[in-house]
Design a protein around this motif. Structure first.
Motif, PDB file in Angstrom:
ATOM      1  N   THR A 151      -2.953   6.239  -6.130  1.00 49.65           N
ATOM      2  CA  THR A 151      -2.380   6.907  -4.964  1.00 49.65           C
ATOM      3  C   THR A 151      -1.561   5.948  -4.124  1.00 49.65           C
ATOM      4  O   THR A 151      -0.668   6.353  -3.395  1.00 49.65           O
ATOM      5  CB  THR A 151      -3.475   7.519  -4.081  1.00 49.65           C
ATOM      6  N   LEU A 152      -1.874   4.669  -4.238  1.00 49.48           N
ATOM      7  CA  LEU A 152      -1.102   3.653  -3.529  1.00 49.48           C
ATOM      8  C   LEU A 152       0.363   3.715  -3.932  1.00 49.48           C
ATOM      9  O   LEU A 152       1.260   3.387  -3.169  1.00 49.48           O
ATOM     10  CB  LEU A 152      -1.686   2.280  -3.887  1.00 49.48           C
ATOM     11  N   MET A 153       0.597   4.147  -5.181  1.00 46.72           N
ATOM     12  CA  MET A 153       1.964   4.146  -5.705  1.00 46.72           C
ATOM     13  C   MET A 153       2.709   5.431  -5.373  1.00 46.72           C
ATOM     14  O   MET A 153       3.873   5.563  -5.712  1.00 46.72           O
ATOM     15  CB  MET A 153       1.933   4.017  -7.229  1.00 46.72           C
ATOM     16  N   LEU A 207       7.955  -6.236  -2.003  1.00 52.72           N
ATOM     17  CA  LEU A 207       7.582  -5.285  -0.950  1.00 52.72           C
ATOM     18  C   LEU A 207       8.815  -4.733  -0.247  1.00 52.72           C
ATOM     19  O   LEU A 207       8.928  -3.533  -0.014  1.00 52.72           O
ATOM     20  CB  LEU A 207       6.698  -5.974   0.093  1.00 52.72           C
ATOM     21  N   SER A 208       9.768  -5.621   0.066  1.00 55.63           N
ATOM     22  CA  SER A 208      10.945  -5.138   0.788  1.00 55.63           C
ATOM     23  C   SER A 208      11.794  -4.265  -0.129  1.00 55.63           C
ATOM     24  O   SER A 208      12.447  -3.327   0.337  1.00 55.63           O
ATOM     25  CB  SER A 208      11.747  -6.300   1.363  1.00 55.63           C
ATOM     26  N   LEU A 209      11.769  -4.529  -1.435  1.00 63.54           N
ATOM     27  CA  LEU A 209      12.453  -3.645  -2.379  1.00 63.54           C
ATOM     28  C   LEU A 209      11.845  -2.247  -2.336  1.00 63.54           C
ATOM     29  O   LEU A 209      12.558  -1.247  -2.232  1.00 63.54           O
ATOM     30  CB  LEU A 209      12.332  -4.198  -3.804  1.00 63.54           C
ATOM     31  N   ILE A 210      10.502  -2.204  -2.405  1.00 67.47           N
ATOM     32  CA  ILE A 210       9.823  -0.902  -2.435  1.00 67.47           C
ATOM     33  C   ILE A 210      10.128  -0.121  -1.164  1.00 67.47           C
ATOM     34  O   ILE A 210      10.438   1.070  -1.197  1.00 67.47           O
ATOM     35  CB  ILE A 210       8.303  -1.102  -2.605  1.00 67.47           C
ATOM     36  N   PHE A 217       7.452   3.271  -9.262  1.00 72.59           N
ATOM     37  CA  PHE A 217       6.352   2.891 -10.144  1.00 72.59           C
ATOM     38  C   PHE A 217       6.624   1.514 -10.750  1.00 72.59           C
ATOM     39  O   PHE A 217       5.768   0.628 -10.738  1.00 72.59           O
ATOM     40  CB  PHE A 217       6.197   3.945 -11.240  1.00 72.59           C
ATOM     41  N   ALA A 218       7.843   1.341 -11.256  1.00 67.85           N
ATOM     42  CA  ALA A 218       8.209   0.054 -11.849  1.00 67.85           C
ATOM     43  C   ALA A 218       8.091  -1.054 -10.800  1.00 67.85           C
ATOM     44  O   ALA A 218       7.538  -2.130 -11.060  1.00 67.85           O
ATOM     45  CB  ALA A 218       9.632   0.117 -12.406  1.00 67.85           C
ATOM     46  N   LEU A 219       8.577  -0.774  -9.596  1.00 63.90           N
ATOM     47  CA  LEU A 219       8.522  -1.790  -8.547  1.00 63.90           C
ATOM     48  C   LEU A 219       7.082  -2.101  -8.144  1.00 63.90           C
ATOM     49  O   LEU A 219       6.738  -3.252  -7.866  1.00 63.90           O
ATOM     50  CB  LEU A 219       9.313  -1.319  -7.321  1.00 63.90           C
ATOM     51  N   THR A 220       6.239  -1.050  -8.140  1.00 63.04           N
ATOM     52  CA  THR A 220       4.848  -1.287  -7.767  1.00 63.04           C
ATOM     53  C   THR A 220       4.132  -2.140  -8.805  1.00 63.04           C
ATOM     54  O   THR A 220       3.338  -3.013  -8.460  1.00 63.04           O
ATOM     55  CB  THR A 220       4.108   0.044  -7.584  1.00 63.04           C
ATOM     56  N   LEU A 221       4.434  -1.881 -10.072  1.00 60.78           N
ATOM     57  CA  LEU A 221       3.853  -2.734 -11.113  1.00 60.78           C
ATOM     58  C   LEU A 221       4.274  -4.172 -10.887  1.00 60.78           C
ATOM     59  O   LEU A 221       3.474  -5.102 -10.996  1.00 60.78           O
ATOM     60  CB  LEU A 221       4.294  -2.258 -12.500  1.00 60.78           C
ATOM     61  N   ALA A 222       5.540  -4.361 -10.531  1.00 62.99           N
ATOM     62  CA  ALA A 222       6.023  -5.714 -10.239  1.00 62.99           C
ATOM     63  C   ALA A 222       5.240  -6.301  -9.075  1.00 62.99           C
ATOM     64  O   ALA A 222       4.885  -7.482  -9.077  1.00 62.99           O
ATOM     65  CB  ALA A 222       7.513  -5.678  -9.919  1.00 62.99           C
TER      66      ALA A 222
END
Lengths: 352, 360, 353
Positions: free
Chosen positions: A192-194, C280-283, C338-343
């Motif tokens: 959910t964070l995502m 973080l700033s990208l997201i 999603f891709a950025l969060t994985l990063a």
């Protein structure tokens, strides 16, 4: 290069050493920062006390000024006061009765019978600092701003209370117990964070519609009440509590719920406070979701009201600026008192 | 007050067996100490009794009642934790009252019990303090007080003295003994310190690797260890355990010990010549012998003078270092050769599995 | 940090330390917000005791997780599913059962372009305007943000007086709502605003900042950096202060020149924090909406229209509410996030190492 490096160099010298030019450069940079960061906000606050006509002045004055008006015997309305240069070179404070073309007809308040004709470039308004507090009182009276304010307060307080309750329960469950499905539950929280609300705007709108909540404040409160950030923050903190305490409570015949609220919650207060402050900030400032789900003026929150206000009444800057200050004030107050706590809290949790 | 019975208690964490079937009975009012090296399972055994862990197999009975699957809160036991586990946000009084409130006792009863426990433990002046404003010893007493007010069926102690400094530890040890005498409750106490075990216990349970090695009164364990492990674990400094070979066993047992041959006047169960045994002898049971009368010649490596006694560490070719405890102050110097004798009545013999060979 | 708060905030302290004023205020604030919570906890006590008796202590964790997961389910998991349904159905209806299945049509429509480098060649040119505007915005915003935050953190890490004050000054805008931030700057940048007054007093001409597309984008980036740099500065400052001072002392003993200390010690050790800041700033940057929306309204024309504004307007603000198209665009945005969060997770792990 060496100079730049020195400017950016790590702190290594103790106090009491002579000032190097890099120190001066640092302070200059920081002073510039103070102006750039605080200046706009101060400008807003000053401007918000200006009358509508003062706002239209160009170039603008720093302080909120208003032209002095005087009541002159024999004139029905108060008249604006000017400092006029008369043809004989003397300077006199005169009230203007009317203006015809390039010439103003003026009167001396001390001698109401005597009128003067003065070229308009020969007179300057007499002004004094005056706070146009009606900028604040009027929109709160005339428009629904008081309503927006109470809506925002309601959303912020109720949403934060719900968030603290359910997030701490979930965090406690994940931090203290071993149970089937724990890993799955943890992964779900990470998942959910995502998913920011941006991504699921439309379907959340559908769910809220199905629950019959559109145009109700609960539509703003509920969808963001369970925050993954909050669960993680609290869980991490609870993991640092000694396991012995929980087992001791269990030996002391406490029920699991009692362990949660009589032992773990009081000891998690610092983390709960962090979450509370952030939740208050999130909720007070929230914009996109309320914008999507609230379409009736009576349920607008302050942020939506403000945005709508600037759309409708492009010219009424005097009200808009004042209401912006009203919106900003609680956050600024919180910041003044909790500044150190907030900045260190963010530094160590990395959340926003 | 209550008795306790464990039958075939096993505990496994995943694939790791921590307890391999423990059978144990603790009588009403008895002070039993679990002792063993770290990782032996003694704390797990205590937690199984407490109900903080559930046995993987086997049964737990308290007061004749089967409590195997009862959670900790329903077993009526009290525990003193190694870390004390005092609730940091509650005062001393609230800490002690917490369990009583959970039991929904009337307020007056709670106050009376807390007052009595506080008097007993000299905590009356500290009742309004929070734990962090107390010294280590005071916190320790609060933890004990929290158990006392409960009037529990059994007191459980998990290494309660290990966070105290040496002096306080000795003082608190004596207080605990006095407390047991006064309260007369059933107490189970876990420690890795065999001195605490010896001084406090009615009975000691020696554990190793999840199994009970021996159960008995302190002096029984000291005098008649059932195996080489208990022999080495109980007693300080440790018993000397020396490898030996049987030369002959005909009335008198004759052993080869290093380069020497010694006779042990014990009737045994006919050991075969050439078989290996371990000879155990405590440091205080080795004496210096007059010249020429020694069973073994040792070379002194190190002398530790303790004032009232001296510990001598000495070597002999082919044997591990041997410790001697001599009364008074010794004048031996490093490198000196000393002839010694073993006190014949205090020689222990263990077979290759480490089990004690039966004595006459 | 400098003010003796090197330990994490509020971690239970061992000693009986003096309670700082900020902690007192913090506790008061928490107490105020926590009052209803505390009351709820107490009231629930008998109910929860009954529940535990009923289902046993072993199942209590599920009880604790239940409310939070009801919310997650209703407002996150279920919507993800519905979003996917929306994106493969058409028509104006809101309820999925009333929406005809159209397969990948919405996606095909979104991606129907003459050339992906030219938004005007696309059928849904607003979406691609949004994409290209967001890309430009993020590129400049993240770049500027990282540089300015780094510079500020390095300066704040020097032995300066009043560090706490300056840190607070830079941080203050972070707390302001996007709407307030945008209105503050809109007021300054308007035709007869403070900035134009300054320009004319220096002999220049008034500039209509929100009429010129380049200026509008510039100020969108500027205002966004202004509002958020304090947050990233704090992260970097925390990273800088975590570098043990004996490393600097050792380097000094070795007579290492200062620029070499910066390049070979400070920056490499700060790198994990830099990664966190960048990602973080990208997201956050990709999701930019409110500030720019209030500041420029996406204009002039579509010069500062961001992807999220496109989604919002497609779904809610346009004459014809096109939920399907908005959902498809959300899915695309979701994949990017999603891709950025994985990063980000990878970066956090790197930081922990």
């Amino acid at each position: 290069m060496a100079a730049l490096a020195r400017l950016l160099g790590a702190r290594r010298d103790g106090p009491g050493r002579p000032l190097h030019w890099t120190d001066i450069a640092s302070y200059a940079y920081l002073a510039f920062g103070v102006v750039l960061m605080f200046g706009p906000v101060l400008w807003l606050v000053f401007s918000s006390f200006k009358t509508q006509s003062a706002l239209l002045e160009f170039p603008p004055s720093l302080m909120p000024m208003a032209q002095v008006e005087v009541t002159v015997a024999g004139q029905p309305n108060p008249l604006p006061l000017f400092r006029a240069t008369l043809p004989d070179g003397s300077v006199k404070e005169l009230a203007q009765i009317r203006r015809v073309g390039l010439v103003a007809q003026m009167v001396d308040p001390a001698e109401p019978d005597k009128t003067y004709r003065v070229a308009i470039d020969k007179r300057e308004p007499v002004r004094k600092v005056a706070l146009a507090t009606e900028n604040y009182t009027e929109p709160l009276r005339q428009f629904a701003f008081l309503r927006f304010l109470s809506n925002s307060l309601f959303v912020t307080v109720v949403a934060t209370a719900i968030t603290l309750l359910i997030n701490s329960m979930a965090a406690y469950g994940l931090a203290v117990y071993e149970f089937r499905g724990k890993t799955a539950a943890t992964l779900a929280v990470i998942g959910t964070l995502m998913i920011p609300i941006t991504i699921v705007l439309v379907p959340v709108y559908l769910v809220v519609t199905e629950l019959g909540l559109v145009n109700s404040l609960w539509a703003v409160i509920l969808p963001g009440a369970a925050t993954p950030t909050g669960v993680f923050l609290l869980r991490q903190y609870m993991l640092t509590l000694p396991r012995d305490l929980i087992e001791a409570a269990r030996m002391d015949k406490a029920s699991e719920w009692q362990i949660y609220w009589r032992i773990v919650m009081p000891l998690t207060l610092p983390a709960l406070a962090v979450l509370a402050i952030f939740s208050i900030m999130w909720r007070w400032n929230e914009f996109l979701w309320p914008l999507a789900v609230l379409t009736k003026t009576e349920v607008y929150t302050l942020q939506i009201g403000l945005a709508a206000f600037q759309g409708e009444l492009q010219t009424q800057w005097h009200y808009l600026l004042a209401m912006t200050v009203v919106t900003l004030a609680p956050v600024a107050l919180v910041f003044v008192f909790l500044q150190r706590f907030i900045t260190t809290g963010i530094g160590s949790t990395g959340m926003k | 007050m209550a008795d306790l019975k464990l039958t075939g208690a096993r505990k496994a964490f995943g694939a790791v067996d921590v307890l391999h079937g423990i059978d144990l009975e603790v009588k009403d009012g008895e002070f039993v100490v679990f002792v063993g090296p770290s990782g032996c399972g003694k704390s797990t055994l205590l937690r199984v009794i407490a109900g903080l862990e559930m046995v993987s197999a086997g049964e737990v009975h308290i007061d004749g009642e089967r409590v195997t699957h009862l959670p900790a809160s329903d077993r009526g036991l009290a525990m003193v934790f190694q870390s004390y586990a005092l609730y940091p946000h509650m005062t001393v009084a609230r800490n002690m009252a917490f369990a009583l409130e959970n039991m929904r006792l009337p307020k007056a009863e709670i106050d009376a019990r807390v007052k009595r426990a506080a008097e007993m433990l000299r905590l009356t002046d500290y009742l309004d303090r929070k734990p962090k404003a107390l010294s280590g010893g005071q916190r320790q007493r609060v933890a004990i007080g929290r158990a006392i007010v409960r009037d529990p069926k059994i007191f459980l102690f998990d290494e309660p003295l290990s966070n105290l400094d040496a002096e306080l530890r000795v003082a608190t040890r004596k207080e605990l003994a006095a407390l047991h005498a006064e309260l007369g409750g059933t107490m189970i106490y876990v420690t890795h310190d065999q001195v605490e075990a010896m001084t406090l216990a009615d009975r000691i349970v020696v554990l190793r690797a999840g199994r009970i090695e021996q159960v008995g009164a302190p002096l029984d364990l000291y005098n008649r260890p059932a195996n080489a492990f208990v022999a080495g674990f109980i007693g300080s400094p440790r018993m000397n355990l020396l490898p030996a070979t049987v030369i002959a066993d005909d009335g008198t047992l004759r052993l080869r010990l290093g380069a020497r041959e010694i006779a042990v006047p014990q009737a045994t169960r006919g050991l075969r010549a050439g078989s290996a045994v371990t000879l155990g002898i405590r440091p205080e049971h080795i004496a210096l012998a007059p010249d020429g009368g020694g069973q073994l010649d040792l070379t002194v490596d190190l002398v530790e003078q303790l004032g009232s006694e001296a510990l001598v560490y000495a070597g002999h070719a082919g044997l591990p270092q041997i410790t001697l405890r001599l009364d008074g102050q010794s004048r031996l110097a490093r490198g000196a050769t000393i002839p010694v004798r073993f006190s014949p009545d205090h020689i222990h013999l263990f077979d290759t599995d480490g089990l004690a060979l039966p004595r006459p | 940090m400098s003010d003796g708060s090197s330990r994490p905030p509020g971690r239970p302290s061992a000693g009986t330390a003096r309670v700082p004023a900020s902690a007192r205020w913090r506790d008061r604030a928490a107490g105020l917000a926590g009052l209803p919570v505390a009351l709820a906890l107490r009231l629930l006590d008998p109910l929860m005791a009954a529940v535990q008796r009923l289902i046993g202590a072993g199942r209590m964790p599920y009880v604790f997780l239940f409310p939070n997961f009801v919310f997650f389910g209703l407002f996150v998991f279920l919507p993800i599913g519905i979003n996917l349904v929306f994106s493969v159905t058409g028509g104006p209806a809101l309820f999925p059962s009333e929406r005809p299945f159209v397969g990948a049509e919405q996606y095909a429509y979104l991606f129907d372009c003459g050339s992906y480098l030219d938004p005007s060649s696309c059928r849904e040119d607003h979406f691609w305007r949004g994409v290209s505007n967001t890309a430009v915005f993020v590129l400049f915003q993240v770049g500027t943000m990282v540089l300015v935050s780094l510079l500020t953190a390095l300066v704040l890490n020097r032995p300066i007086r009043g560090r706490g004050f300056f840190r607070a000054v830079y941080f203050f805008p972070v707390l302001l709502s996007p709407v307030v931030v945008a209105l503050i700057w809109k007021w300054i940048l308007q035709r007869d605003g403070l900035l134009n007054a300054a320009i004319t007093s220096l002999g220049g001409q008034k500039i209509l900042f929100f009429v010129d597309p380049s200026w509008a984008m510039f100020w969108a980036v500027f205002v966004s950096v202004w509002a958020h740099m304090g947050f990233y500065t704090l992260i970097l400052l925390a990273g800088l202060q975590a570098i043990p001072s004996d490393l600097y002392e050792a380097a000094e003993m070795d007579r290492t020149p200062r620029w070499r200390i910066l390049w070979r010690i400070t920056l490499p050790l700060l790198w994990p924090n830099m990664i966190v800041v960048i990602v973080l700033s990208l997201i956050k940057g990709v999701q930019t909406f409110d500030e720019v929306f209030v500041l420029t309204g996406g204009g002039p024309g579509t010069a500062t229209l961001m992807v999220v504004q496109y989604i919002y307007e497609t779904a809610f603000a346009n004459q014809v509410q096109n939920f399907g198209l908005a959902a498809a665009a959300s899915v695309v945005l979701g994949l990017v996030l999603f891709a950025l969060t994985l990063a980000q997770l990878a970066a956090t792990r790197m930081k922990e190492r």
